[in-house]
Scaffold this motif. Structure first.
Motif, mmCIF file in Angstrom:
data_model
loop_
_atom_site.group_PDB
_atom_site.id
_atom_site.type_symbol
_atom_site.label_atom_id
_atom_site.label_comp_id
_atom_site.label_asym_id
_atom_site.label_seq_id
_atom_site.Cartn_x
_atom_site.Cartn_y
_atom_site.Cartn_z
ATOM 1 N N THR A 21 -1.570 8.965 9.616
ATOM 2 C CA THR A 21 -2.634 8.074 9.146
ATOM 3 C C THR A 21 -3.197 8.582 7.833
ATOM 4 O O THR A 21 -3.169 9.775 7.579
ATOM 5 N N PHE A 24 0.688 3.742 5.166
ATOM 6 C CA PHE A 24 0.799 3.149 3.831
ATOM 7 C C PHE A 24 1.157 1.674 4.011
ATOM 8 O O PHE A 24 2.268 1.339 4.395
ATOM 9 N N ASN A 110 2.033 7.871 6.086
ATOM 10 C CA ASN A 110 1.297 7.588 4.854
ATOM 11 C C ASN A 110 2.195 7.584 3.615
ATOM 12 O O ASN A 110 1.707 7.625 2.497
ATOM 13 N N THR A 129 2.652 8.605 -1.734
ATOM 14 C CA THR A 129 1.961 9.206 -0.596
ATOM 15 C C THR A 129 0.482 8.879 -0.695
ATOM 16 O O THR A 129 -0.175 9.212 -1.687
ATOM 17 N N LEU A 130 -0.029 8.212 0.337
ATOM 18 C CA LEU A 130 -1.409 7.745 0.366
ATOM 19 C C LEU A 130 -2.353 8.866 0.777
ATOM 20 O O LEU A 130 -2.080 9.607 1.715
ATOM 21 N N GLY A 134 -7.339 6.523 1.546
ATOM 22 C CA GLY A 134 -6.668 5.268 1.241
ATOM 23 C C GLY A 134 -6.927 4.726 -0.151
ATOM 24 O O GLY A 134 -6.551 3.603 -0.458
#
Length: 161
Positions: A21, A24, A110, A129-130, A134
């Motif tokens: 988490t 993405f 993510n 890559t988040l 976010g």
């Protein structure tokens, strides 16, 4: 041309950055205004900075339309467009004006991986890559020709208010 504003490739050293988490969701992250700043390294040409201003909108069917304006020192500014459609189960398909064929995407936690061909026999792998909040994505792109790395891009993309 595409080299001026992307990022790709998940080197093994980055594998530890994958988290479950936040997931993405491309159509969520890229909707709205974004700003990207990165360093493009081209073999035998050195490094240059890249600035990408983006605006993403969603169609009623969920297709993401991402319009980008790309600036690099010493080059004329240019525009390009992505059209990315979710297929479900973390998979995407789409088009990019710089690509010579379809864009394929898949998500693992993510991280979003995009892959597509370019003219001249080049292949692009891009990993985004988040961040946990976010609001930021790290973009790493690798461009290969006959399997040899010819360029890389590392970029930070931020959602704007």
């Amino acid at each position: 041309m595409l080299l001026s504003a992307c990022a790709a490739g998940p080197p093994a050293a980055r594998a530890d950055a994958i988290a479950a988490t936040p997931p993405f969701v491309a159509e969520r992250f890229f909707a709205g205004r974004l700003d990207g700043v990165g360093t493009l390294k081209v073999v035998m040409s050195g490094a240059t900075t890249t600035h990408v201003s983006s605006v993403g909108t969603l169609d009623a069917d969920g297709t993401l339309n991402l319009d980008q304006h790309i600036e690099q020192p010493g080059k004329p500014a240019r525009d390009r467009q992505w059209r990315i459609r979710p297929l479900g189960n973390g998979r995407y398909t789409g088009t990019l004006t710089d690509a010579s064929g379809p864009v394929a995407g898949d998500v693992e936690g993510n991280r979003l991986h995009l892959a597509f061909p370019m003219s001249g026999g080049m292949r692009v792998d891009q990993w985004l890559t988040l961040s946990p909040d976010g609001r930021v994505a790290q973009n790493h792109m690798i461009v290969r020709k006959i399997g040899i790395v010819v360029a890389t891009l590392d970029e930070t993309i931020r959602k704007l208010p």
